[in-house]
Design a protein around this motif. Structure first.
Motif, mmCIF file in Angstrom:
data_model
loop_
_atom_site.group_PDB
_atom_site.id
_atom_site.type_symbol
_atom_site.label_atom_id
_atom_site.label_comp_id
_atom_site.label_asym_id
_atom_site.label_seq_id
_atom_site.Cartn_x
_atom_site.Cartn_y
_atom_site.Cartn_z
ATOM 1 N N ALA A 1 48.339 -6.942 -34.706
ATOM 2 C CA ALA A 1 47.936 -5.547 -34.875
ATOM 3 C C ALA A 1 47.575 -4.916 -33.537
ATOM 4 O O ALA A 1 48.026 -3.813 -33.216
ATOM 5 C CB ALA A 1 46.749 -5.465 -35.840
ATOM 6 N N LEU A 2 46.796 -5.638 -32.750
ATOM 7 C CA LEU A 2 46.313 -5.079 -31.491
ATOM 8 C C LEU A 2 47.431 -4.971 -30.447
ATOM 9 O O LEU A 2 47.569 -3.965 -29.768
ATOM 10 C CB LEU A 2 45.167 -5.941 -30.949
ATOM 11 C CG LEU A 2 44.518 -5.414 -29.661
ATOM 12 C CD1 LEU A 2 43.705 -4.170 -29.952
ATOM 13 C CD2 LEU A 2 43.638 -6.471 -29.018
ATOM 14 N N LEU A 3 48.239 -6.034 -30.361
ATOM 15 C CA LEU A 3 49.206 -6.088 -29.275
ATOM 16 C C LEU A 3 50.527 -5.413 -29.610
ATOM 17 O O LEU A 3 51.241 -4.980 -28.722
ATOM 18 C CB LEU A 3 49.486 -7.544 -28.905
ATOM 19 C CG LEU A 3 48.584 -8.160 -27.859
ATOM 20 C CD1 LEU A 3 49.021 -9.571 -27.529
ATOM 21 C CD2 LEU A 3 48.573 -7.323 -26.589
ATOM 22 N N ILE A 4 50.884 -5.376 -30.882
ATOM 23 C CA ILE A 4 52.213 -4.871 -31.231
ATOM 24 C C ILE A 4 52.165 -3.627 -32.112
ATOM 25 O O ILE A 4 52.741 -2.599 -31.776
ATOM 26 C CB ILE A 4 53.049 -5.983 -31.894
ATOM 27 C CG1 ILE A 4 53.241 -7.115 -30.888
ATOM 28 C CG2 ILE A 4 54.399 -5.450 -32.362
ATOM 29 C CD1 ILE A 4 53.860 -8.351 -31.429
ATOM 30 N N LEU A 5 51.430 -3.707 -33.223
ATOM 31 C CA LEU A 5 51.450 -2.563 -34.142
ATOM 32 C C LEU A 5 50.780 -1.335 -33.550
ATOM 33 O O LEU A 5 51.297 -0.226 -33.660
ATOM 34 C CB LEU A 5 50.771 -2.942 -35.459
ATOM 35 C CG LEU A 5 51.437 -4.080 -36.230
ATOM 36 C CD1 LEU A 5 50.736 -4.307 -37.567
ATOM 37 C CD2 LEU A 5 52.905 -3.758 -36.468
ATOM 38 N N LEU A 6 49.633 -1.528 -32.883
ATOM 39 C CA LEU A 6 48.928 -0.362 -32.349
ATOM 40 C C LEU A 6 49.724 0.390 -31.291
ATOM 41 O O LEU A 6 49.841 1.620 -31.364
ATOM 42 C CB LEU A 6 47.558 -0.769 -31.818
ATOM 43 C CG LEU A 6 46.423 -0.669 -32.849
ATOM 44 C CD1 LEU A 6 45.125 -1.183 -32.256
ATOM 45 C CD2 LEU A 6 46.244 0.774 -33.325
ATOM 46 N N PRO A 7 50.308 -0.316 -30.298
ATOM 47 C CA PRO A 7 51.123 0.442 -29.333
ATOM 48 C C PRO A 7 52.263 1.209 -30.002
ATOM 49 O O PRO A 7 52.523 2.373 -29.660
ATOM 50 C CB PRO A 7 51.669 -0.632 -28.392
ATOM 51 C CG PRO A 7 50.707 -1.745 -28.479
ATOM 52 C CD PRO A 7 50.180 -1.719 -29.886
ATOM 53 N N LEU A 8 52.922 0.553 -30.974
ATOM 54 C CA LEU A 8 54.001 1.263 -31.663
ATOM 55 C C LEU A 8 53.452 2.456 -32.432
ATOM 56 O O LEU A 8 54.080 3.509 -32.509
ATOM 57 C CB LEU A 8 54.742 0.309 -32.606
ATOM 58 C CG LEU A 8 55.462 -0.877 -31.940
ATOM 59 C CD1 LEU A 8 56.138 -1.752 -32.978
ATOM 60 C CD2 LEU A 8 56.474 -0.398 -30.918
ATOM 61 N N GLY A 9 52.243 2.275 -32.975
ATOM 62 C CA GLY A 9 51.599 3.363 -33.712
ATOM 63 C C GLY A 9 51.289 4.550 -32.815
ATOM 64 O O GLY A 9 51.446 5.707 -33.212
ATOM 65 N N VAL A 10 50.856 4.255 -31.595
ATOM 66 C CA VAL A 10 50.554 5.325 -30.635
ATOM 67 C C VAL A 10 51.782 6.199 -30.389
ATOM 68 O O VAL A 10 51.720 7.429 -30.337
ATOM 69 C CB VAL A 10 50.058 4.724 -29.301
ATOM 70 C CG1 VAL A 10 50.059 5.773 -28.213
ATOM 71 C CG2 VAL A 10 48.670 4.143 -29.469
#
Lengths: 538, 374
Positions: free
Chosen positions: A285-294
């Motif tokens: 979540a922190l390393l992959i999903l959040l950046p994509l979410g941004v």
């Protein structure tokens, strides 16, 4: 074996050799003085040193964070597993310009980690290392996890019955079995980080440079072809060494293991595994999903609040002030067509190569296997400029041909096709074929009834990989793309190169579209694959 | 077995669809708009090739559909545009392929790279019609006529208006201002060896302080906390606090090396139109870049190429450029769009350097700069 060799020779060896030769030859003679000059340059030696150690550190960090992920995706059942496995693969195929930006937004100045935790990564080498984990997480999860899912859990259980503790059983039984695939994954990650370009450019700032970045600078900006040629040879030698090591570990892996159907090995998490699952999901979540979410959030954050303004802008050729002669959204269609053509080329070339590798053995063929991976480790600008100076005269005057782009993209797709197809082709029991023939089936029917069910699925997986990497390929495409039909990543880069909030918003929106197209094709891939194919994961 | 077969069929369908796409592209029919990968291919090899004129340029080239259509209407030639990388990469590609040029006209070599292109014999001389309508101070190859000036643009420090208003601080106006303590840790610029505005800013400082003084100036800038990033995209979209993108990225530098045309770009598409752009220009920090077009030596369609160069310094094309490429026209009397006049900055005394000097010293300057600043 001949057609793939010809393809490789014409579209890789010849262009690369020509551009290197242009750098090292003058007036009909070789000028190897450049080698000494370049290697004697202190700043180049510094680049070489940084390239090596950051790749080693990135590989270590990636393994540390992704190996638990490999276990979780291989052995545990949880809702949304397939979707998540497709999503963690998205960064691997996203253009680094876009992913790097998203990553920076999260862990850089004023980002999530800065606001909440008070640390930021945009000015240190940590940014590079963490971004490399972001990009290569899926390589480990898929390479190691694919095998892990097929290891017979009863072997570890047997060891425990005989009195070994949980950890001892894992260390003595499972770890040795995985060892070779961990090594293979590590070498792949090392290869990708050793030749890292976009991440270093965006997150490293001007103080950090890899060989790949230096080759680009010397070629595209300074036109110092002798220096570029020496650096290219240096990188090729290093990559060839990595690949030889890789081929060696893969062979060892293929020789030793007894595998079972992966469908039966995964289970619901119990006890401490729940904690592990939670930790892995948190990292993802922190390393992959959040950046994509941004990325998605920025694409929606329009002038009048959240909305689809930028997406609507993509549909019109005028909204961006005419950067393109067509609406940016049309580049999606261009990209899909190029990628489809590249996939067909990669499947033909890679499929034939894989068949050759399976049917024959020996040192020469194994060398050929490593040779086909070489384009993955070669600077895109070298290939792109090489195309421009070699494929410009009859009978190979392809500069005006749209085929140049799919051919360049297929170069990076072929290695994936070969990696996926070889183990599966090897697994088709030749006795099945013979039995069918004895029972009176025609060759065509043998192929249709016996081989296709096996190979068809693997073809689907290989096609998906080739399609996805073609979709994301930027480095070589930017130099040769027919400009009246730019690809999606090229269009994103062009939008980012212009001032104005609207251009930036549209770049984010177009990146999100690219992300969705990638994720969708990977999901199709996930649905084509069944447990029996996992050994053929890249 | 059934589901296995279905999946296999799926893969087959995928492959077949790919093959169909391949065939469709190869047929050269393309989509309705004629912009597909296959479109235009027959024209390049068939007997109609003299009707196509090929323009080789960098990624920033843009022209509106109407203007290109008008060119076709007037001359009968259709323009095909080949773009390749940034300005430096595009010039280098043209040099590498000079024995078999990719097109008829090259556009986008600027005064910082002009000597490299001319020394490599990239262009055939051609005196454009209406050249007398082009300002004489931008005609840097007036003796040889190998290149024709098309546009000019100024690389200047841009500032975030809101920041300076909020801090009750006057924005810097000159090179000297940037080294003052009041502007400590405010400026972000680009690496001169990877970015053309970065290089232009360095050249501007050389022009302002001379071949002996510029190094001392940059030592001061460094002491004053100048930040260096690799590309304009990063400086302007990520670090600068005044641009739309920089606001989203929470950029923390209110001063950035960009273009005099950035302020109008920031208000396009914003409604209602603001009274002024959120971005201002420090008019005493500018270096003038002039972009040229030339007839490629060995062009297949020199007649078409000449017509295109004539057209590019014509009124229609010149007045179209500002909103397409964010540059200024070089033709006397060409009218700039209202948004440009209203939000843009007038740069009356930009710095500049002769192309030959730049060609001679550039590598040394870049090396010295790198050792001082990085």
């Amino acid at each position: 074996m001949a057609p793939p060799l010809v393809f490789f020779a014409v579209f890789f060896a010849y262009p690369v050799a020509s551009i290197v030769g242009r750098g090292l030859r003058r007036d009909g003679g070789w000028h190897l003085g450049a080698v000494g000059d370049v290697l004697g340059d202190g700043s180049i030696r510094h680049v070489l040193w940084f390239t090596c150690w950051q790749a080693a550190a990135s590989t270590g960090l990636t393994l540390a964070l992704a190996l638990p992920g490999a276990y979780v995706f291989a052995r545990l059942d949880f809702p949304g597993k397939r979707l998540l496995r497709a999503v963690v693969t998205v960064p691997f195929v996203l253009p680094t310009v876009v992913a790097g930006t998203a990553f920076l937004a999260l862990l850089g100045r004023g980002g999530f980690s800065d606001d909440l935790l008070g640390f930021r990564l945009d000015t240190s080498v940590w940014a590079i290392l963490t971004a490399h984990v972001f990009f290569n997480y899926a390589v480990v999860v898929r390479t190691v996890g694919g095998l892990w899912a097929q290891l017979d859990p009863r072997q570890e259980e047997a060891a425990r019955t005989l009195g070994a503790g949980r950890f001892a059983a894992w260390r003595r039984v499972t770890l040795p079995a995985l060892g070779t695939s961990v090594a293979a994954a590590a070498l792949l990650v090392f290869l990708f980080t050793f030749t890292s370009f976009g991440v270093i450019q965006i997150l490293g700032g001007p103080t950090y440079s890899t060989l790949e970045v230096e080759i680009y600078r010397q070629t595209a900006e300074l036109l110092d072809l002798p220096a570029a040629a020496v650096l290219t040879l240096l990188q090729l030698a290093a990559v060839a060494a990595i690949l030889a090591l890789h081929a060696w570990t893969v062979r060892r892996r293929e020789a030793t293991l007894r595998l079972v159907d992966a469908a039966g090995t995964a289970h619901r998490p119990r006890g401490g595994e729940r904690v592990l699952l939670a930790a892995v999901l948190a990292v993802v979540a922190l390393l992959i999903l959040l950046p994509l979410g941004v990325l998605v959030a920025r694409s929606l954050d329009g002038p009048g609040g959240y909305g689809l303004t930028y997406y609507r802008g993509l549909a019109s050729a005028d909204a961006d002030g005419g950067t393109f002669l067509v609406a940016p959204l049309e580049t999606v269609w261009n990209s899909l067509r190029y990628a489809a053509a590249a996939t067909v080329v990669a499947l033909l070339v890679g499929g034939l190569a894989a068949a050759a590798l399976v049917r024959r053995a020996g040192r020469l063929v194994r060398g050929f296997d490593a040779l086909l991976m070489l384009p993955l480790g070669t600077s895109a600008v070298t290939v792109g400029f090489g195309f421009l100076i070699t494929l410009d005269k009859p009978p190979l005057d392809l500069r005006d041909s749209w085929l140049l782009v799919p051919f360049a993209q297929a170069l990076v797709g072929v290695p994936f096709v070969v990696r996926v197809m070889v183990p599966v082709l090897r697994a088709v029991d030749h006795r099945l074929r013979e039995a069918a023939a004895v029972l009176g089936a025609s060759p065509a029917r043998v192929w249709r009834e016996v081989e296709l069910p096996f190979v068809g699925r693997a073809l689907g997986i290989a096609a998906g990989f080739a399609f996805a990497v073609s979709l994301g390929e930027f480095g070589a495409t930017v130099f040769i793309a027919r400009p009246d039909s730019p690809t999606l990543p090229v269009a994103v880069a062009r939008l980012l190169g212009r001032a104005g909030a609207a251009n930036y918003g549209q770049a984010m929106a177009l990146s999100t579209v690219l992300m969705l197209v990638c994720a969708a094709s990977l999901l199709v891939l996930e649905n084509l694959r069944t447990s029996a194919d996992s050994a053929g994961e890249f | 077995m059934k589901s296995v077969r279905r999946r296999a069929m799926g893969a087959l369908v995928l492959a077949t669809a790919g093959a169909v796409v391949l065939a469709a592209c190869g047929g050269g029919s393309g989509s309705g708009s004629g912009t597909g990968p296959g479109a235009g291919a027959p024209a390049a090899s068939g007997g109609t090739k003299s009707k196509t004129v090929t323009l080789v340029s960098h990624d920033s080239f843009a022209a509106s559909k109407e203007v290109l259509a008008e060119f076709t209407e007037k001359t009968g030639y259709t323009v095909k545009v080949l773009r390749g990388g940034d300005a430096g990469a595009a010039v280098n590609q043209a040099i590498l392929t000079k024995d078999h040029p990719r097109g008829d006209v090259f556009f986008g070599v600027d005064n910082t790279l002009l000597s490299r292109a001319l020394d490599n014999g990239l262009f055939d001389p051609y005196t454009a019609r209406d050249l007398d309508q082009v300002a004489s101070d931008v005609q840097l190859d007036a003796a040889g006529h190998r290149v024709t000036p098309i546009d000019s643009g100024d690389v200047c420090v841009n500032y975030d208006r809101a920041y300076f208003t909020a801090h009750r601080l006057a924005p810097p106006q000159t090179f000297a201002d940037l080294a003052k303590p009041a502007y400590k840790n405010l400026l972000v610029t680009e690496n001169v060896s990877t970015s053309s505005p970065g290089l232009a800013f360095l050249l501007g400082s050389v022009a302002a302080y001379g071949g002996d003084g510029w190094q001392a100036y940059w030592k001061q800038l460094r002491k004053n906390g100048v930040e260096v990033v690799d590309s304009w995209e990063q400086a302007y979209n990520e670090s600068f606090s005044g641009s739309g993108a920089g606001k989203k990225a929470k950029g923390d530098r209110p001063l950035v090396v960009s273009y005099a045309s950035s302020p109008p770009a920031e208000v396009i598409g914003v409604s209602p139109a603001p009274a002024q752009s959120p971005v201002g220009v420090s008019t005493g920090t500018c270096f003038r870049q002039i972009e040229f077009a030339g007839l490629l030596h060995g062009a297949k369609n020199p007649a078409g190429g000449k017509a295109l160069i004539d057209y590019m310094i014509g009124k229609a094309f010149q007045e179209d450029m500002p909103l397409q490429m964010y540059v200024d026209p070089v033709r006397k009397g060409a009218v700039e769009p209202e948004v440009f006049v209203r939000y843009g900055a007038r740069i009356d005394h930009p710095t500049t350097l002769p192309p030959a000097t730049i060609a001679d010293k550039r590598d040394d300057w870049v090396k010295a700069w790198t050792s001082i600043v990085l």
